[in-house]
Scaffold this active site. Structure first.
Site, PDB file in Angstrom:
ATOM      1  N   ASP A  40       0.878  -1.156   0.000  1.00 57.37           N
ATOM      2  CA  ASP A  40       0.000   0.000   0.000  1.00 57.37           C
ATOM      3  C   ASP A  40       0.925   1.218   0.000  1.00 57.37           C
ATOM      4  O   ASP A  40       2.135   1.102   0.224  1.00 57.37           O
ATOM      5  CB  ASP A  40      -0.937  -0.003   1.216  1.00 57.37           C
ATOM      6  CG  ASP A  40      -2.158   0.898   0.956  1.00 57.37           C
ATOM      7  OD1 ASP A  40      -2.083   1.746   0.052  1.00 57.37           O
ATOM      8  OD2 ASP A  40      -3.176   0.755   1.656  1.00 57.37           O
TER       9      ASP A  40
HETATM   10  C1  BGC Z   1      -4.930   3.399   0.072  1.00 58.40           C
HETATM   11  C2  BGC Z   1      -4.961   2.453  -1.117  1.00 58.40           C
HETATM   12  C3  BGC Z   1      -4.721   3.202  -2.398  1.00 58.40           C
HETATM   13  C4  BGC Z   1      -3.455   4.038  -2.281  1.00 58.40           C
HETATM   14  C5  BGC Z   1      -3.164   4.854  -3.526  1.00 58.40           C
HETATM   15  C6  BGC Z   1      -3.707   4.303   0.058  1.00 58.40           C
HETATM   16  O1  BGC Z   1      -3.824   5.280   1.036  1.00 58.40           O
HETATM   17  O2  BGC Z   1      -4.984   2.661   1.268  1.00 58.40           O
HETATM   18  O3  BGC Z   1      -6.209   1.812  -1.176  1.00 58.40           O
HETATM   19  O4  BGC Z   1      -4.654   2.311  -3.472  1.00 58.40           O
HETATM   20  O5  BGC Z   1      -3.576   4.924  -1.198  1.00 58.40           O
HETATM   21  O6  BGC Z   1      -4.166   5.698  -3.881  1.00 58.40           O
END
Ligand code: BGC
Length: 760
Positions: A306
């Protein structure tokens, strides 16, 4: 004759270029030869890579808003790209083209790709990422209803068509991977990201997730379902909290959607979650990312982090004194790619020197990444057609698909005295903070031309009725200045439509959890004041989560849950209110009466004592309506403008032997005046089991269209394994004994029948 000559010349040209083509491959390196197997190509390429090239394959470059990569004209500077790619290239680019027009995105993507393919030493194509949980998150792309709304359609066929459309739109923009779908479960509505989920139930979410992945991946776009695992179920619905639950619960509830993504949809990637499982961060959890995911389920894609999760493993979870050491733990556990920017993985060389990780460990990570790049045909097709994206951008057939989905997702919660559909009204007062805006929910595209509820109502009613509008109150502020005008409008109208609720990043959304599910600001008081006019009131809720409504629900004649219904939501809502569409959505989650009742889900183990349990409110009054904790609206609930009756539940066989399927049919009759879709649900109860079981488990469902007055015989087949539970060793087992099958319009009603199984 001339024609013949032309054809001959073309054939000659064709065969000549084919011959050259064959010769070219002979000249090229084994990994560049598509005739070799993927494994051969991967091994050949790894053998040629320097450590630096490998570490860059495991990393991403962030091209977003703040990146210093723009030239004077506001476009990405290709010289800067060249500089960043160096001779080594990079594995991923994080969302570089999502804020551009479709045409510009493709051109830019192709230009960047050309640098990766033609100017880096080994020419490994780069993967361009984006988000797409309910439509590609890119300028002007089609926005479908948010995932929570899509799950309320219970329509897997529709989900498949939407995913296919998302895949087409994504591929056409030169984007190779979407960080979607979200397969976390909506188990606690206090959690801010509830709207991203396919409801609370592992079976329903698995069916939706599998369709999403298959539909997107068939367009040569990689899916990365997230967040592996149990990211949204920290205590109190808090984001990324430690999931301190047992392995049994993880396997029964949280793993099935991911396991189905791997085993059934052959997903090519997966995102590790920010949270920990029983103290071990998912990002550095070898049991999760390698033992379960690869060895047990057979996953052969790559795992991405993530965003900035390696930093968080160090800075928030404190698993190691330096970022680099945390990175070594993550890479070794099986988290192959670090997103979104060059950070710690590129520095893993030092960790190899210190013996914290080996180059063979790194090779394993790189193998996973390259395998997918070969499998997806990226080496053979690195570029995309520059004209297609514009043609597909929010194309009319995608828009009508968005409308179809919105129609099917809206859930009618209450309809006293059949106020809806609003047939005879001549003057309708529309009001509320969400009436004149388009709320799309989390991870939505910019520049979407959406239809607001007010616009939809005006489109549908046209000249048939006079529509007045005033906002009346805000979403979160306490001003009552707008009340007076709204009350005046209400008094002059035949009916009032109050569009209330919330918005992403305002009343919820990522990193915005809640400790109270009431409508915010003065919205509740506003509903009460309008109700005092005595006019019929429809409350429409535009929100990503259930709203607690004990204070005002008795004052509303009808309540419609719209969720975030996508760009065509306003039109679909108006069609429902006007009776041009019969509402058919059913809740994919349990709707609590009070925030204090949470968590409250269909799947939960029984409480350990018999008899009545009393629960008190602030006034010391016992407010439990029955003798146990009861929801306001149960899982699977939703009304229609017609009525359905269930009869003739017939089991083909009541004594089921090991390995035999369970077959049964039920007759569902549309006993009302309007054609409609009914969602027929199947629940199973294991009546006695030595390990306590949830009272009911969803095992199958089917959405069927039934014309007024007609009967539809719906048949189901459940595999023997659906009778199983996880035994003491967490292995599936069927215990000999009695089971109850419920075929129903929601989890609380319906017909039941008993069967016996002979056991394992
Ligand atoms: C989220 C993800 C996401 C990523 C990029 C993170 O904060 O948890 O779900 O894909 O950001 O946008």
């Amino acid at each position: 004759m001339i024609k013949m000559k032309k054809i001959f010349a073309l054939c000659l040209l064709g065969s000549m270029s084919l011959a050259n083509y064959a010769k070219d491959w002979e000249k090229q390196l084994p990994y560049q030869n598509p005739k070799l197997s993927v494994e051969e190509r991967v091994e050949d390429l790894i053998g040629r890579m320097t450590l630096e090239e490998k570490l860059y394959q495991m990393s991403a470059i962030y091209f977003g808003k703040n990146a210093e990569i723009f030239d004077a004209t506001g476009e990405y500077s290709m010289d800067e790209v060249r500089k960043q790619f160096g001779t080594h290239g990079v594995g991923h680019l994080s969302c570089p083209t999502t804020d551009m027009s479709a045409r510009q995105a493709v051109r830019t993507g192709n230009k960047i790709q050309r640098i990766a393919v033609e100017e880096t030493r080994l020419g490994i194509p780069v993967i361009i990422d984006a988000e797409a949980i309910h439509g590609l998150r890119a300028t002007g792309a089609t926005s479908y209803p948010q995932s929570i709304a899509l799950s309320c359609t219970w329509n897997t066929e529709l989900m498949g068509r939407i995913a296919d459309a998302i895949g087409q739109e994504t591929y056409s923009r030169g984007i190779h991977q979407v960080l979607s779908p979200t397969l976390d479960l909506a188990r606690d509505p206090r959690h801010g990201r509830l709207d991203e989920c396919y409801g609370e139930d592992p079976y329903l979410a698995s069916r939706m997730g599998v369709e999403f992945i298959k539909g997107v991946q068939k367009n040569r776009v990689i899916c990365s379902p997230k967040h592996f695992l149990a990211n949204f179920v920290g205590d109190g619905g808090r984001d990324s909290g430690n999931a301190g639950m047992s392995e049994r619960e993880l396997r029964e509830i949280h793993m099935p959607p991911f396991e189905a993504a791997v085993r059934e949809a052959h997903v090519k990637s997966l995102m590790a979650a920010y949270n920990s499982l029983d103290g071990i961060p998912c990002s550095a959890n070898r049991w999760l990312l390698t033992d379960v995911l690869r060895k047990e389920w057979g996953f052969d894609g790559y795992v991405v982090s993530d965003w900035s999760a390696v930093n968080h493993a160090h800075g928030a979870l404190h698993i190691a004194p330096t970022k680099a050491e945390a990175a070594a733990l993550c890479a070794k556990a099986g988290m192959d790619v670090e997103l979104p920017r060059l950070n710690t993985y590129v520095k893993l060389g030092e960790m190899i020197r210190q013996g914290k990780i080996s180059e063979e460990d790194i090779n394993e990570n790189v193998r996973h990444i390259l395998r997918v790049k070969f499998e997806m045909g990226l080496f053979e097709h690195p570029y995309v057609d520059e004209a297609l994206a514009e043609k597909l951008c929010d194309a009319p057939h995608f828009r009508s698909l968005a409308r179809e989905a919105a129609r099917q997702s809206i859930v009618l919660l209450k309809n006293e005295k059949n106020l809806l559909p609003l047939k005879g009204a001549r003057k309708i007062a529309v009001m509320g903070p969400n009436a004149d805006v388009v709320q799309l929910g989390g991870y939505s595209a910019k520049g979407v031309s959406g239809v607001s509820p007010l616009q939809g109502i005006r489109n549908i009613w046209g000249n048939r009725a006079e529509i007045t509008f005033t906002k009346g109150c805000g979403m979160t502020d306490n001003s009552k200045d707008g009340f007076e005008q709204a009350i005046k409008n209400a008094r002059e109208a035949d009916a009032c439509i109050l569009v209330m609720g919330g918005a992403n990043w305002h009343t919820g959304g990522e990193t915005r959890d809640r400790n109270n599910l009431d409508l915010m600001g003065v919205q509740e008081e506003f509903i009460e004041e309008i109700a005092k006019t005595g006019k019929p009131i429809v409350v429409v809720l535009v929100e990503g989560r259930p709203v607690t409504m004990t204070r005002w629900m008795d004052k509303a004649d009808a309540i419609v849950m719209m969720f975030y219904a996508g760009e065509e939501g306003g039109n679909a809502l108006a069609e429902v209110l006007a009776g041009e569409v019969n509402p058919s959505g059913k809740l994919s989650l349990t709707w609590p009466r009070n925030t204090g009742d949470l968590p409250m889900c269909l799947l939960h183990r029984p409480y350990g004592r018999e008899g009545r349990i009393v629960e008190y409110d602030n006034n010391g009054k016992d407010f439990l309506p029955k003798d146990r904790y009861v929801s306001l609206y149960p899982f699977g609930y939703g009304l229609s403008y017609t009525t359905y009756t269930y009869t003739n539940l017939k089991l083909e066989k009541t004594a089921i032997k090991e390995g035999e399927d369970i077959r049964f049919t039920v007759d569902v009759t549309n006993t009302g005046q309007m054609d409609g879709d009914e969602i027929v649900q199947v629940y199973l109860t294991d009546l006695y089991c030595r390990i306590t079981q949830s009272e009911k488990r969803l095992k199958a469902f089917r959405r069927v269209h039934i014309p007024a007055g007609e009967t539809c015989t719906v048949s189901f087949t459940l595999p023997y394994s659906s009778l199983s539970f996880l035994n003491e060793y967490l292995k599936p087992e069927v215990e000999a004994g009695e089971f109850e099958l419920r075929v129903a319009p929601n989890c609380m009603e319906g017909l039941t029948v008993r069967l016996t199984a002979e056991g394992k």
